[in-house]
Enzyme design. Structure first.
Site, PDB file in Angstrom:
ATOM      1  N   THR A  93       0.837  -1.198   0.000  1.00  0.00           N
ATOM      2  CA  THR A  93       0.000   0.000   0.000  1.00  0.00           C
ATOM      3  C   THR A  93       0.872   1.247   0.000  1.00  0.00           C
ATOM      4  O   THR A  93       1.841   1.342   0.744  1.00  0.00           O
ATOM      5  CB  THR A  93      -0.899   0.004   1.258  1.00  0.00           C
ATOM      6  N   CYS A 178      39.120  11.648   8.704  1.00  0.00           N
ATOM      7  CA  CYS A 178      39.193  11.484  10.152  1.00  0.00           C
ATOM      8  C   CYS A 178      37.804  11.297  10.749  1.00  0.00           C
ATOM      9  O   CYS A 178      37.654  10.748  11.820  1.00  0.00           O
ATOM     10  CB  CYS A 178      39.875  12.709  10.771  1.00  0.00           C
TER      11      CYS A 178
END
Length: 358
Positions: A93, A178
């Site tokens: 649906t 990093c």
């Protein structure tokens, strides 16, 4: 993709689509960054499929759309099974409220597009004009047609994550490894010819419907402050070394003691550390530093500079990098960077007996 999400460059989808059509190759374009920002007309674009999403134009998250040219529908195959919805392509649906939200977002974006495009382009140029005086700054995608609301720049001499962390008043993203699950810099920026360090020091500024000139000015001030600070801290900079507070320090007065220098890393490395110790009567009287690296590296070096005074050559190192990780609550994956910091202190030990008068 129709518009690159990192640097905002518009790709030549028309040329690519023309090549595909000559060879009867179905062609899909990801237009998530472009729809709602620039005119996108599937009647003129030589695409067979084009996808976009609501949340990129202020609609609800979790809903998007796929345009399918009727002549190319045969090339689609379902990947979920169990129902005959959406002409057999997908079972289940549909989320009506999200579809309505997508439609309303498209409606608003279309009505505001021309005015917003001009306004955002002006803000983008205001931002670039404010950043350029810093020097050593590269506009990624320069010379190409770009989205009006994206500015991607690389800063020489600064580490990307440290730059972003210092600019707490703005929300920006960076290519810095990093702060990523990968150690690789942005492949997009590398493809532009940026080296790894420049790719990792890139900042993407995204300007939107609610961005004002005042917001842009805040971003300019934040970048100017942090780029200047980080360049001054870097061993590559010409300025004096910093004291424990991170501020530039004046030279020691003559006769203060002996200077001991230690360094590890080099220009181009992800971590570069230099310590300067003032030694008198066999004891560290003061410690200063220069550092290039991620925020964890900067905080560890500053803490060590404060912990070194009062130590002798025999007990110069205040524990091991694993101890610093526990004390400063640094992630274990940053251990390799702290090992470089330790190497700089060990270089101080080697040079202690070869120190020179201050």
């Amino acid at each position: 993709m129709l518009a690159n999400n990192e640097i905002g460059v518009l790709q030549d989808v028309t040329a690519i689509g023309g090549i595909c059509r000559e060879r009867t190759i179905p062609f899909h374009s990801d237009a998530a960054q472009a729809v709602g920002k620039i005119p996108v007309d599937v009647r003129t674009l030589p695409v067979d499929f084009l996808s976009f999403t609501a949340h990129k134009m202020y609609g609800p998250k979790g809903i998007g759309a796929l345009y399918v040219r009727e002549s190319a529908r045969h090339a689609l195959q379902p990947i979920h099974f169990g129902g005959g919805q959406q002409r057999g392509l997908r079972p289940g649906t549909l989320a009506t409220h999200q579809i309505v939200g997508l439609g309303k977002a498209c409606e608003l974006a279309r009505s505001l597009q021309q005015e917003e495009s001009s306004r955002l382009a002006a803000l983008r140029e205001r931002l670039w004009a404010g950043l350029r005086p810093l020097g050593g700054i590269h506009l990624n995608g320069a010379g190409a047609e770009r989205l009006p609301g994206i500015l991607n720049v690389s800063f020489e001499g600064v580490e990307g994550e440290s730059l972003v962390t210092g600019m707490a008043e703005v929300a920006v993203s960076t290519g810095s490894a990093c702060n990523s699950a990968t150690e690789e810099p942005s492949y997009v920026l590398r493809a532009l010819g940026r080296d790894s360090q420049l790719a990792q020091s890139s900042i993407r500024y995204s300007l939107g419907r609610f961005t004002s000139e005042a917001d842009v000015d805040v971003a300019i001030r934040a970048a100017s402050r942090e780029v200047t600070r980080l360049r001054a801290l870097s061993p590559a900079g010409p300025g004096p070394v910093a004291d424990v507070s991170g501020a530039a320090a004046a030279p020691y007065p003559p006769g203060s003691g002996e200077l001991v220098l230690g360094e590890a890393g080099k220009a181009g490395d992800e971590t570069w550390v230099r310590f300067q110790l003032l030694v008198a009567a066999g004891v560290v009287k003061d410690a200063r530093f220069q550092v290039y690296g991620c925020p964890h590296t900067l905080s560890a070096v500053a803490w060590l500079a404060g912990a070194l005074p009062g130590r002798t050559r025999e007990d110069l190192l205040p524990g091991a990098p694993t101890d610093w990780i526990a004390r400063l609550r640094i992630p274990m994956e940053k251990l390799g960077r702290l090992l470089v910091v330790e190497d700089a202190l060990r270089a101080c030990l080697r040079h202690w007996t070869a120190s020179v008068p201050a």
